[in-house]
Write an enzyme that holds these catalytic residues in place. Structure first.
Site, PDB file in Angstrom:
ATOM      1  N   GLY A  10     -12.100  19.197  17.490  1.00  0.00           N
ATOM      2  CA  GLY A  10     -11.118  20.067  16.828  1.00  0.00           C
ATOM      3  C   GLY A  10     -10.373  19.303  15.746  1.00  0.00           C
ATOM      4  N   GLU A 104     -11.490  12.728  22.941  1.00  0.00           N
ATOM      5  CA  GLU A 104     -12.162  12.196  24.133  1.00  0.00           C
ATOM      6  C   GLU A 104     -13.693  12.346  24.058  1.00  0.00           C
ATOM      7  OE1 GLU A 104     -10.248  11.057  26.829  1.00  0.00           O
ATOM      8  OE2 GLU A 104     -11.868  10.820  28.275  1.00  0.00           O
ATOM      9  N   ASP A 128      -3.087  17.444  20.977  1.00  0.00           N
ATOM     10  CA  ASP A 128      -2.502  17.559  22.319  1.00  0.00           C
ATOM     11  C   ASP A 128      -1.799  16.268  22.758  1.00  0.00           C
ATOM     12  OD1 ASP A 128      -3.660  20.032  22.314  1.00  0.00           O
ATOM     13  OD2 ASP A 128      -5.066  19.664  23.947  1.00  0.00           O
ATOM     14  N   ARG A 163      15.575  40.567  23.612  1.00  0.00           N
ATOM     15  CA  ARG A 163      14.302  40.480  24.335  1.00  0.00           C
ATOM     16  C   ARG A 163      14.067  39.076  24.893  1.00  0.00           C
ATOM     17  NH1 ARG A 163      10.936  43.482  19.549  1.00  0.00           N
ATOM     18  NH2 ARG A 163      11.046  45.587  20.402  1.00  0.00           N
ATOM     19  N   MET A 170      -0.503  25.125  22.110  1.00  0.00           N
ATOM     20  CA  MET A 170      -1.701  24.408  22.566  1.00  0.00           C
ATOM     21  C   MET A 170      -1.325  23.378  23.623  1.00  0.00           C
ATOM     22  SD  MET A 170      -4.225  23.997  19.327  1.00  0.00           S
ATOM     23  CE  MET A 170      -5.331  25.350  18.934  1.00  0.00           C
ATOM     24  N   ARG A 172      -4.284  21.750  26.359  1.00  0.00           N
ATOM     25  CA  ARG A 172      -5.333  22.111  27.326  1.00  0.00           C
ATOM     26  C   ARG A 172      -5.051  21.519  28.705  1.00  0.00           C
ATOM     27  NH1 ARG A 172     -10.502  23.644  27.992  1.00  0.00           N
ATOM     28  NH2 ARG A 172     -10.451  24.571  25.921  1.00  0.00           N
ATOM     29  N   GLU A 222      -1.057  26.498  26.790  1.00  0.00           N
ATOM     30  CA  GLU A 222      -2.254  27.299  27.093  1.00  0.00           C
ATOM     31  C   GLU A 222      -2.893  26.912  28.428  1.00  0.00           C
ATOM     32  OE1 GLU A 222      -5.157  26.379  24.029  1.00  0.00           O
ATOM     33  OE2 GLU A 222      -5.055  24.248  24.491  1.00  0.00           O
ATOM     34  N   GLN A 274      -1.043  25.887  14.703  1.00  0.00           N
ATOM     35  CA  GLN A 274      -0.486  24.554  15.009  1.00  0.00           C
ATOM     36  C   GLN A 274      -1.333  23.414  14.455  1.00  0.00           C
ATOM     37  OE1 GLN A 274       0.919  24.776  19.477  1.00  0.00           O
ATOM     38  NE2 GLN A 274      -0.540  26.379  19.014  1.00  0.00           N
TER      39      GLN A 274
HETATM   40  O1  F6P Z   1      -8.053  19.700  22.139  1.00  0.00           O
HETATM   41  C1  F6P Z   1      -7.239  20.212  21.152  1.00  0.00           C
HETATM   42  C2  F6P Z   1      -7.207  21.701  21.213  1.00  0.00           C
HETATM   43  O2  F6P Z   1      -6.375  22.105  20.179  1.00  0.00           O
HETATM   44  C3  F6P Z   1      -6.779  22.306  22.554  1.00  0.00           C
HETATM   45  O3  F6P Z   1      -5.391  22.358  22.710  1.00  0.00           O
HETATM   46  C4  F6P Z   1      -7.425  23.658  22.502  1.00  0.00           C
HETATM   47  O4  F6P Z   1      -7.704  24.139  23.795  1.00  0.00           O
HETATM   48  C5  F6P Z   1      -8.682  23.416  21.763  1.00  0.00           C
HETATM   49  O5  F6P Z   1      -8.485  22.266  20.968  1.00  0.00           O
HETATM   50  C6  F6P Z   1      -9.083  24.586  20.895  1.00  0.00           C
HETATM   51  O6  F6P Z   1     -10.263  24.269  20.239  1.00  0.00           O
HETATM   52  P1  F6P Z   1     -11.081  25.197  19.245  1.00  0.00           P
HETATM   53  O7  F6P Z   1     -10.754  24.751  17.878  1.00  0.00           O
HETATM   54  O8  F6P Z   1     -12.499  24.925  19.587  1.00  0.00           O
HETATM   55  O9  F6P Z   1     -10.667  26.611  19.484  1.00  0.00           O
END
Ligand code: F6P
Length: 342
Positions: A10, A104, A128, A163, A170, A172, A222, A274
Site C-alpha cells: 500500500g 512487512e 499504520d 449527534r 486505518m 489493520r 478498522e 488518509q
Molecule cells: O497496511 C496499511 C493499510 O493502509 C491498512 O491499514 C489497510 O487495511 C490496508 O493498507 C488497505 O490496503 P489497500 O490499499 O489494499 O486497500
C-alpha cells in the site's frame, strides 16, 4: 554501482521523498550515479519493467503524495519466478543491488531474496506505524493529521445536530492512527484492535459525553473488534496478500449506539483519504533521511538490513530482527488516553 529502487505494498505519503533522498545522495556524494526504478513494486522486477531515475525524474517529488514508480502487492515468489527470475532481470540490466521500500510483506520477500544471495537493502513503510524495529514510519504523521482534520470537521457538524459521530480510521492490526488522531481531536472513545471492548462500555462513554452536553465523537480503527466478535469486521473478501479487506466497523457500530442511547449516530469511514495527498513536513524529512541512509547502507554492502528510526537517529537493523513483531499500542498508552474518554 547501479541500484534499482522499488516501492511495494500500500502506498504512503513520503515514498517519493525516499526515492529522491536515495538518488540525490548518490549523485551529490558521487557514491553512486546510476539508478533505475522498477515500476509497480516486485511486479516491475519480475517483468523487467524499468524506468530511468536521474535528477530530472526526482526533481521536486518529495512534496508529492503517492509514488512515481507505482506500487502493487505482487509477491515475487507467488508463481512469479522468485530468485532465478530476479537474478536474470538484474543481470540483463546490470543492476547490482535493490533498495526495496515497503511494509512487512515486502520486507519478508526481501529477506528471502537476500538469503538467496541477492543484494537488497530495505526501507520500512506503513501508515499504520506497526513495524517494531522503527520508532516511526513515514506516512503515519500525515495520516494522523488528515484524520485529525477530518475529526475536527465531524465535531462541528456533530455539535450542530447533537449527534454522535463515529470516525473510522486505518489500522489493520494496531491502533496508532486511532490513538493519536483521537487524542488530538479530543475523542470521547477510541477503539483499537489491541483492546476488545464491550458494547456496554462504549455506550457508557457515549452517554457520559452526551449527558455533559457534548456531541460524542467515537474513533474506531478498522481492525477493532467488539469483545463479542472473533475477528475484525470484513465483508469485502481478501486482498492480493490473502488478508481480509477491512472496513465498515463504524457503520456496524452506528445503529447499535443509536438503538441503545437514542442519540442519532452517523459513521464516516476515512479510508484511503488518509494515504493520499502531500506528505507532512515531518514525513518529508523522515523519508528523505531514510532514503539517504538506505543509499549509504547499499554502498556499505549492508545487504539484508533495513534502515530504521530510533529516537532521532537513523540506523540499520537486520531484516531478521525487524520482521514478525508488530509494534502494538502498549497498555500504558491506552490507559493514559482512556482517562480522557466519556
Ligand atoms: O497496511 C496499511 C493499510 O493502509 C491498512 O491499514 C489497510 O487495511 C490496508 O493498507 C488497505 O490496503 P489497500 O490499499 O489494499 O486497500
Amino acid at each position: 554501482m547501479k541500484i534499482g529502487i522499488l516501492t511495494s505494498g500500500g502506498d504512503a505519503p513520503g515514498l517519493n521523498a525516499v526515492i529522491r533522498g536515495i538518488v540525490y545522495t548518490g549523485i551529490a556524494t558521487q557514491k553512486c550515479e546510476e539508478f533505475v526504478g522498477f515500476r509497480s513494486g516486485w511486479k516491475g522486477v519480475v517483468d523487467g519493467d524499468l524506468m530511468p531515475l536521474g535528477r530530472h525524474e526526482i526533481k521536486g517529488i518529495h512534496k508529492q503524495g503517492g509514488t512515481i514508480l507505482g506500487t502493487s502487492r505482487t509477491n515475487p515468489f507467488d508463481g512469479n519466478g522468485g530468485v532465478d527470475r530476479i537474478n536474470q532481470v538484474m543481470r540483463e540490466n546490470d543492476i547490482d543491488a535493490i533498495i526495496a521500500i515497503g511494509g512487512e510483506g515486502t520486507l519478508a520477500a526481501a529477506k528471502r531474496l537476500t538469503d538467496a544471495g541477492i543484494n537488497i537493502v530495505g526501507v520500512p513503510k506503513t501508515v499504520d506505524n506497526d513495524l517494531s524495529a522503527t520508532d516511526y514510519t513515514f506516512g503515519f504523521d500525515t495520516a494522523v493529521q488528515i484524520a485529525t482534520d477530518a475529526m475536527d470537521r465531524l465535531r462541528t457538524t456533530g455539535d450542530s445536530h447533537g449527534r454522535c459521530m463515529i470516525a473510522e480510521v486505518m489500522g489493520r492490526h494496531v491502533g496508532w492512527i486511532a490513538l493519536h488522531s483521537g487524542m488530538a481531536a479530543g475523542a470521547h472513545a477510541i477503539l483499537i484492535p489491541e483492546q476488545k471492548t464491550s458494547v456496554d462500555q462504549i455506550i457508557e462513554w457515549v452517554s457520559s459525553a452526551h449527558d455533559r452536553g457534548r456531541a460524542p465523537l467515537v474513533v474506531v480503527a478498522e481492525g477493532f473488534a467488539l469483545d463479542s466478535m472473533d475477528d475484525a469486521h470484513s465483508e469485502r473478501g481478501l486482498d492480493a496478500f490473502g488478508r481480509p479487506r477491512l472496513g465498515g466497523i463504524g457503520e456496524l457500530l452506528a445503529p447499535i449506539i443509536e438503538d441503545r442511547t437514542g442519540i442519532e449516530t452517523r459513521a464516516t469511514t476515512l479510508g484511503h483519504i488518509q494515504r493520499g495527498g502531500t506528505p507532512s513536513a515531518y514525513d518529508r524529512v523522515l523519508a528523505t533521511r531514510l532514503g539517504m541512509a538506505a543509499l549509504d547502507a547499499a554502498i556499505a554492502g549492508d545487504w539484508g538490513h533495513m534502515v530504521a528510526l530510533r529516537g532521532t537517529e537513523i540506523l540499520t537493523v537486520p531484516f531478521a530482527d525487524a520482521l514478525g513483531q508488530l509494534k502494538t499500542v502498549p497498555q500504558s498508552r491506552y490507559d493514559e488516553a482512556r482517562i480522557l474518554f466519556g
